[in-house]
Design an enzyme around this catalytic site. Structure first.
Site, PDB file in Angstrom:
ATOM      1  N   GLU A  95       0.823  -1.223   0.000  1.00  0.00           N
ATOM      2  CA  GLU A  95       0.000   0.000   0.000  1.00  0.00           C
ATOM      3  C   GLU A  95       0.849   1.262   0.000  1.00  0.00           C
ATOM      4  O   GLU A  95       0.528   2.234  -0.699  1.00  0.00           O
ATOM      5  CB  GLU A  95      -0.947  -0.004   1.203  1.00  0.00           C
ATOM      6  CG  GLU A  95      -2.141  -0.935   1.071  1.00  0.00           C
ATOM      7  CD  GLU A  95      -1.800  -2.379   1.359  1.00  0.00           C
ATOM      8  OE1 GLU A  95      -2.659  -3.261   1.138  1.00  0.00           O
ATOM      9  OE2 GLU A  95      -0.656  -2.634   1.814  1.00  0.00           O
ATOM     10  N   HIS A 164      -9.713  -5.575  10.664  1.00  0.00           N
ATOM     11  CA  HIS A 164     -10.318  -5.399   9.353  1.00  0.00           C
ATOM     12  C   HIS A 164     -11.707  -4.778   9.440  1.00  0.00           C
ATOM     13  O   HIS A 164     -12.479  -4.868   8.490  1.00  0.00           O
ATOM     14  CB  HIS A 164     -10.424  -6.745   8.624  1.00  0.00           C
ATOM     15  CG  HIS A 164      -9.105  -7.373   8.312  1.00  0.00           C
ATOM     16  ND1 HIS A 164      -8.352  -7.999   9.279  1.00  0.00           N
ATOM     17  CD2 HIS A 164      -8.406  -7.471   7.164  1.00  0.00           C
ATOM     18  CE1 HIS A 164      -7.234  -8.460   8.731  1.00  0.00           C
ATOM     19  NE2 HIS A 164      -7.250  -8.151   7.451  1.00  0.00           N
TER      20      HIS A 164
END
Length: 359
Positions: A95, A164
């Site tokens: 990322e 998450h």
């Protein structure tokens, strides 16, 4: 993508009584539209990307599995075949790397749309989002624009645990230089994503994976390729007279008669305060944590601008102050439910015993 760079382009009422999680609220909301056509949030996002890529060759998509796999949630389905690997760029699991590349390409005039498989993973790239993208326009005295969109699923999912499953709206909305959008319906998703891609500044676009498969009515205006929603403007989903309820993203479906914020930064304070001055009561709803949350900012805005109009204490409904539990029964308790909003609205309207009196 490198070939492209080389080309050098210079008020609300009391919530609906349904007690299920998503579907009943969405179904009830449908009944308020006269449109006969429906579109899923997934298709709304896909069509917005497709149309903006078709209209502007500087727009490209980059992220993990956006190409060959058609996107982790199929938001980018069909785009690789149509636009090729230079404009639909698959990346490794890095990322920080692809967010940084995206920011750099935006410096050169491109309009990247960076997909995070979940916004939880954006924490790996937060230095580029905040320090490289959000601050460059100010630090360059307006000489550098960074037209980039960071998009992906945000908020509570289902059964994926604490790492998450959390809301980043307040995180990014606290940073000057960013615009933060959170769509609820297909109209929101389509109109706001187009606005984000066209905007000259970095935009954090917070979707919700539990809404991707939900269908909403859409008008011919929404389906027009020129359709675009203004950033910074909330939508009153259905007006009421008893209490103002604000919400965004999935929570809009829980509190049916509600102000759908749409834009978290900039925040439509005018619409919120105008509603409170009519209803004299406020309930804020969000999945995120209460401390330093979006609801806290809204309550402060109302107290600063409309305190004299309040007939009851403001009410904040938010996620529990704990990491998201994995167990389904505990997970449900960690996030706002319809009954929580109903009780808050009743308290605000003096139809139940206030919390302080019951303590």
């Amino acid at each position: 993508m490198w070939g492209i760079i080389r080309q050098k382009v210079g008020t609300g009422g009391i919530s609906a009584p349904s007690m299920q999680r998503i579907r009943p609220a969405v179904s009830a909301w449908r009944s308020y539209s006269s449109s006969g056509k429906e579109m899923t949030v997934r298709d709304a996002l896909n069509s917005a990307l497709d149309e903006e890529m078709s209209a502007d060759p500087k727009v490209y998509v980059m992220g993990e599995e956006v190409g060959e796999y058609q996107g982790a949630y199929k938001i980018t389905k069909g785009l690789l075949d149509k636009y090729g690997p230079e404009r639909v760029v698959d990346t490794p699991i890095t990322e920080a790397g692809f967010a940084g590349i995206g920011v750099g390409s935006a410096y050169y005039g491109l309009r990247p749309v960076i997909e995070f498989m979940t916004f939880n993973f954006s924490m790996q790239a937060i230095d580029h989002i905040i320090n490289s993208a959000a601050k460059s326009n100010y630090m360059s005295a307006g000489q550098i624009n960074v037209p980039i969109v960071f998009r992906g699923p945000n908020g509570a999912a289902a059964g994926v645990g604490a790492q998450h499953s959390q809301c980043y709206a307040a995180w990014y909305a606290s940073c000057p230089g960013l615009k933060v959008l959170a769509p609820y319906s297909s109209e929101d998703a389509r109109g706001l994503l187009k606005a984000a891609i066209r905007d000259p500044d970095p935009v954090v676009f917070l979707e919700n994976e539990l809404l991707y498969g939900e269908s909403f009515p859409v008008s011919a205006e929404v389906l027009d390729s020129s359709f675009c929603l203004p950033i910074g403007k909330a939508k009153i989903e259905r007006a009421g007279k008893d209490v103002t309820i604000t919400a965004f993203s999935k929570m809009v479906g829980y509190a049916l008669k509600v102000i759908n914020l749409r834009s978290i930064r900039p925040l439509d304070r005018a619409t919120i305060n105008a509603s409170v001055r009519k209803t004299n009561r406020l309930v804020t709803v969000e999945e995120g944590f209460a401390q330093h949350g979006v609801g806290a900012e809204i309550c402060t805005s109302v107290i600063e601008d409309s305190f004299g109009y309040l007939d009851a204490p403001v009410e904040r409904i938010s996620g529990a102050d704990v990491p998201t539990p994995y167990a389904a029964n505990l997970e449900r308790m960690a996030f706002p439910q319809v009954e929580d909003i109903v009780r808050a609205a009743q308290r605000a309207c003096f139809r139940s015993v206030p919390m302080a009196a019951a303590a």
